[in-house]
Design a protein around this motif. Structure first.
Motif, PDB file in Angstrom:
ATOM      1  N   CYS A   1       0.818  -1.133   0.122  1.00 34.24           N
ATOM      2  CA  CYS A   1       0.065  -0.006  -0.009  1.00 34.24           C
ATOM      3  C   CYS A   1       0.922   1.345  -0.010  1.00 34.24           C
ATOM      4  O   CYS A   1       2.118   1.159   0.389  1.00 34.24           O
ATOM      5  N   ASN A   2       0.515   2.361  -0.531  1.00 34.88           N
ATOM      6  CA  ASN A   2       0.883   3.591  -0.394  1.00 34.88           C
ATOM      7  C   ASN A   2       0.742   4.459   0.549  1.00 34.88           C
ATOM      8  O   ASN A   2       0.918   5.778   0.422  1.00 34.88           O
ATOM      9  N   LEU A   3      -0.434   4.146   1.490  1.00 32.14           N
ATOM     10  CA  LEU A   3      -0.766   4.824   2.526  1.00 32.14           C
ATOM     11  C   LEU A   3      -0.371   4.177   3.734  1.00 32.14           C
ATOM     12  O   LEU A   3       0.054   2.987   3.970  1.00 32.14           O
ATOM     13  N   LEU A   4      -0.275   4.979   4.936  1.00 42.72           N
ATOM     14  CA  LEU A   4      -0.251   4.494   6.370  1.00 42.72           C
ATOM     15  C   LEU A   4      -1.313   4.880   7.283  1.00 42.72           C
ATOM     16  O   LEU A   4      -1.121   5.759   8.052  1.00 42.72           O
ATOM     17  N   CYS A   5      -2.496   4.148   6.950  1.00 38.85           N
ATOM     18  CA  CYS A   5      -3.640   4.342   7.822  1.00 38.85           C
ATOM     19  C   CYS A   5      -3.589   4.077   9.307  1.00 38.85           C
ATOM     20  O   CYS A   5      -3.030   3.027   9.487  1.00 38.85           O
TER      21      CYS A   5
ATOM     22  N   THR B   1       0.048  -0.919   8.503  1.00 34.59           N
ATOM     23  CA  THR B   1       0.747   0.015   9.079  1.00 34.59           C
ATOM     24  C   THR B   1       1.891  -0.340  10.374  1.00 34.59           C
ATOM     25  O   THR B   1       2.771   0.390  10.362  1.00 34.59           O
ATOM     26  N   PHE B   2       1.332  -1.120  11.091  1.00 35.24           N
ATOM     27  CA  PHE B   2       1.965  -1.500  12.437  1.00 35.24           C
ATOM     28  C   PHE B   2       2.701  -2.648  12.442  1.00 35.24           C
ATOM     29  O   PHE B   2       3.537  -2.975  13.275  1.00 35.24           O
ATOM     30  N   GLU B   3       2.347  -3.787  11.482  1.00 35.01           N
ATOM     31  CA  GLU B   3       3.260  -5.011  11.563  1.00 35.01           C
ATOM     32  C   GLU B   3       3.194  -5.340  10.028  1.00 35.01           C
ATOM     33  O   GLU B   3       2.316  -5.180   9.315  1.00 35.01           O
ATOM     34  N   GLU B   4       4.107  -6.525   9.888  1.00 37.16           N
ATOM     35  CA  GLU B   4       4.121  -7.110   8.444  1.00 37.16           C
ATOM     36  C   GLU B   4       3.295  -8.338   8.727  1.00 37.16           C
ATOM     37  O   GLU B   4       3.824  -9.407   9.443  1.00 37.16           O
TER      38      GLU B   4
ATOM     39  N   ARG C   1      -4.923   8.723   7.375  1.00 37.30           N
ATOM     40  CA  ARG C   1      -4.747   7.929   6.385  1.00 37.30           C
ATOM     41  C   ARG C   1      -3.130   7.964   6.453  1.00 37.30           C
ATOM     42  O   ARG C   1      -2.674   7.316   5.646  1.00 37.30           O
ATOM     43  N   GLY C   2      -2.657   9.112   7.178  1.00 35.11           N
ATOM     44  CA  GLY C   2      -0.933   8.822   7.315  1.00 35.11           C
ATOM     45  C   GLY C   2      -0.349   9.754   6.153  1.00 35.11           C
ATOM     46  O   GLY C   2       0.928  10.052   6.412  1.00 35.11           O
ATOM     47  N   LYS C   3      -0.999  10.180   5.081  1.00 35.38           N
ATOM     48  CA  LYS C   3      -0.472  11.041   4.097  1.00 35.38           C
ATOM     49  C   LYS C   3      -1.251  11.939   3.535  1.00 35.38           C
ATOM     50  O   LYS C   3      -2.580  11.697   3.488  1.00 35.38           O
TER      51      LYS C   3
END
Length: 350
Positions: free
Chosen positions: A39-43, A49-52, A146-148
């Motif tokens: 993904c290109n966002l960091l929601c 966003t917080f873990e793989e 959404r982080g961005k």
């Protein structure tokens, strides 16, 4: 199952009346295929966003066709998971492949990559629904959630896309806007409906926040509206519905009820037991891992704890009534449901 039925989540589950036991008597009618976990966002409401969850990957064309060719009469396919589908170069090819066999196809996008150069090609695929997760009615809130900061671009390009469809009399690729119901954003719902109307979008969905026991970012119990909706928050929902009626925008919930009810627990003391997903659909990650549904990655940590099969090693038939799937169904119908299902039930997004 008709396309009309598939477009309506309420009727979709109502018409799946197979006897529910540990073994599914009929094959799935719906597939969720995570075409990418990138993904290109960091929601702030998304676990990736917080873990793989799994190593970054796109669903290969070979695995995609291997899965869907095993169910040639599949009624509905949803081409999204925890990633952004429009990052995948084969996405439109996948949609066309499914539409050529008469399947109802949709995917959810964050809208950041919906640019005018893709409009005609996207419509030509025959896509049935394009769901755009926007999650805010203004730039500042969007960036926080959404982080961005892509808010202006998305509003502009989705508006251009709906105008393109009107100008060319294109009926498919029905566009809807989605907002995750947070205590921080529910008061924006009327403005969100107003924004949708300005973009030429006539359908808005309020989606329930999903979180696990540990919580992360904004995906924590204190930000959730589920079971804690207060009068002021309900007023915002009611005001948005009324405004939508004036502007020609339908406000709906993300599952099988209207927005207010979607935030309340069912009277049944076992709401999870009403779910029919393990008898009607299969979800596969970009690596081919079979999970119970699209909610599971958000509602419980550790895929290994609720993996039901592997499409790279097994056929769908082998997975569908495997010991793991049968045990999952048995537990879902009981008093101690699987972890991803404990706070769930029937009222979820399709």
């Amino acid at each position: 199952m008709s396309s009309t039925t598939l477009a309506d989540p309420r009727r979709y589950f109502e018409q799946i009346d197979a006897k529910r036991s540990s073994e599914a008597e009929s094959p799935p009618v719906c597939l969720y295929l995570e075409v990418t976990n990138r993904c290109n966002l960091l929601c702030e409401t998304c676990p990736r966003t917080f873990e793989e969850l799994e190593p970054p990957a796109d669903l290969s064309w070979e695995l995609f066709t291997k899965i869907v060719d095993q169910v040639p009469n599949i009624a509905r396919v949803v081409l999204h998971g925890v990633g952004e589908p429009m990052l995948v170069k084969d996405l439109f090819r996948m949609v066309r492949y499914l539409k050529d066999r008469g399947t109802y196809v949709l995917f959810n996008t964050n809208g950041t990559l919906l640019n005018p150069k893709k409009f005609q090609e996207l419509c030509d695929t025959g896509l049935d629904e394009l769901r755009v997760s926007l999650d805010a009615a203004d730039r500042e809130t969007y960036a926080r959630v959404r982080g961005k900061d892509f808010f202006g671009r998305i509003v502009r390009d989705v508006g251009k896309f709906t105008a393109f469809k009107r100008e060319n009399n294109i009926k498919n690729a029905r566009v809807s806007l989605w907002l995750t119901g947070l205590k921080e954003t529910v008061d924006q719902l009327p403005d969100f409906v107003r924004l949708a109307a300005s973009m030429g979008v006539t359908e808005v969905h309020l989606q329930r926040l999903v979180f696990d026991n540990a919580g992360f970012g904004l995906a924590r119990s204190e930000f959730s509206l589920f079971e804690t909706t207060e009068d002021e928050e309900q007023k915002a929902i009611d005001a948005a519905i009324e405004l939508g009626a004036q502007l020609g925008v339908v406000l709906d919930a993300s599952g099988a009820t209207e927005p207010g009810l979607s935030l309340k627990r069912a009277a049944d003391d076992k709401p999870w037991a009403t779910c029919r997903r393990p008898w009607s659909l299969m979800y596969f990650t970009a690596h081919g891992r079979a999970l119970p549904c699209c909610i599971a990655p958000f509602s419980a940590r550790g895929y290994e704890n609720y993996t039901l099969g592997d499409a790279t090693q097994q056929t769908l038939r082998e997975i569908w009534n495997s010991p793991a799937y049968r045990d999952f169904r048995t537990n879902l119908l009981g008093d101690a449901p699987p972890l991803p299902c404990q706070g769930c039930g029937l009222r979820w997004s399709l």
